[in-house]
Enzyme design. Structure first.
Site, short mmCIF file in Angstrom:
data_model
loop_
_atom_site.label_atom_id
_atom_site.label_comp_id
_atom_site.label_asym_id
_atom_site.label_seq_id
_atom_site.Cartn_x
_atom_site.Cartn_y
_atom_site.Cartn_z
N ALA A 153 0.84 -1.21 0.00
CA ALA A 153 0.00 0.00 0.00
C ALA A 153 0.87 1.26 0.00
CB ALA A 153 -0.94 0.00 1.21
N TYR A 154 1.93 1.24 0.79
CA TYR A 154 2.84 2.38 0.84
C TYR A 154 3.48 2.62 -0.52
CZ TYR A 154 6.88 5.22 2.18
OH TYR A 154 7.82 6.22 2.27
N ASN A 155 3.97 1.55 -1.15
CA ASN A 155 4.63 1.67 -2.45
C ASN A 155 3.71 2.29 -3.50
OD1 ASN A 155 6.65 0.35 -1.10
ND2 ASN A 155 6.76 -1.40 -2.46
#
Length: 253
Positions: A153-155
């Site tokens: 999700a961060y990426n």
């Protein structure tokens, strides 16, 4: 790179890259609106900034995932200083896990913080930035282009932020507003403590990461702050729509 009389909003200013940027810009006479959730840390950073050049920052305790708080950030800044010259979208969170072992709650939290709030705050700031012929600097990450399985999700939130940067740069160029992002590699900040590592695990993680970096050194917060300051300054007057990598050479592998 003097910022005398320039009004700068920095989100996530109570620690890490945001705090380093606040301190760096305070030494260059910027008028700062510091935004963060931790009121005590925010006041501590503001006091440090005030001591450096005697300019007292405006502190805004706010959660950028709440629409009312985002609206308040711009409103209070413009009411206090009378204008806005620079928006630094720095606040962000990490959510661990990939498609097999994370949750929609993680996805929603990360995307709301790292992307939706940036979209919203930028929308509200743009009319003021057009007036001042100002600029925007978004704090992204090399994870936007370097696939990994640790924090899906961060990426993808950072990949979205990079494309947001380019699209908004193209849209606002005719208005004289520049938009760029910086893409740090490993920077040892409090953000990493949020992924649940103990101090010993964090030290081991740092040692392993740094050992695999071509320059064999972590990126320092003040180095990132200096790059943000350059992109926000008049010395970068012809730079827009760019993603500036600062990662100790990690992207070379």
């Amino acid at each position: 790179m003097e910022f005398n009389e320039k009004v700068v909003i920095i989100t996530g200013a109570s620690s890490g890259i945001g705090a380093a940027t606040a301190i760096h810009l305070s030494k260059q006479s910027a008028k700062l609106a510091l935004v963060g959730r931790n009121e005590n840390n925010l006041k501590r950073i503001a006091l440090y900034c005030e001591k450096s050049k005697g300019e007292k920052p405006l502190t805004i305790t706010a959660d950028i995932t709440e629409d009312e708080s985002v609206e308040r950030i711009v409103k209070e800044t413009v009411e206090y200083f009378g204008k806005l010259d620079v928006l630094i979208n720095n606040a962000g969170v990490i959510g661990m896990g990939g498609v097999k072992n994370s949750s929609m709650e993680t996805y929603d939290t990360v995307m709301t913080t790292n992307m939706r709030s940036v979209y919203h705050l930028t929308m509200l700031a743009v009319p003021h930035l057009i007036q001042s012929k100002g600029c925007i600097v978004n704090v992204s990450c090399i994870a936007s282009t370097k696939p990994s399985t640790m924090a899906l999700a961060y990426n993808i939130s950072k990949a979205a932020l990079d494309h947001f940067t380019k699209c908004v740069a193209l849209e606002l160029a005719p208005d004289g507003v520049r938009v760029n992002s910086i893409n740090p590699g490993f920077v040892k900040t409090n953000l990493l403590k949020g992924i649940g590592l103990s101090e010993d695990q964090l030290e081991l993680f740092v040692k392993n990461v740094v050992g695999n970096m071509p320059l064999k050194k972590p990126v320092e917060g003040n180095e990132v702050a200096a790059l943000i300051a350059f992109l926000a300054s008049d010395k970068a007057a012809s730079i827009t729509g760019s993603n500036y990598v600062i990662d100790g050479g990690v992207s070379l592998r």
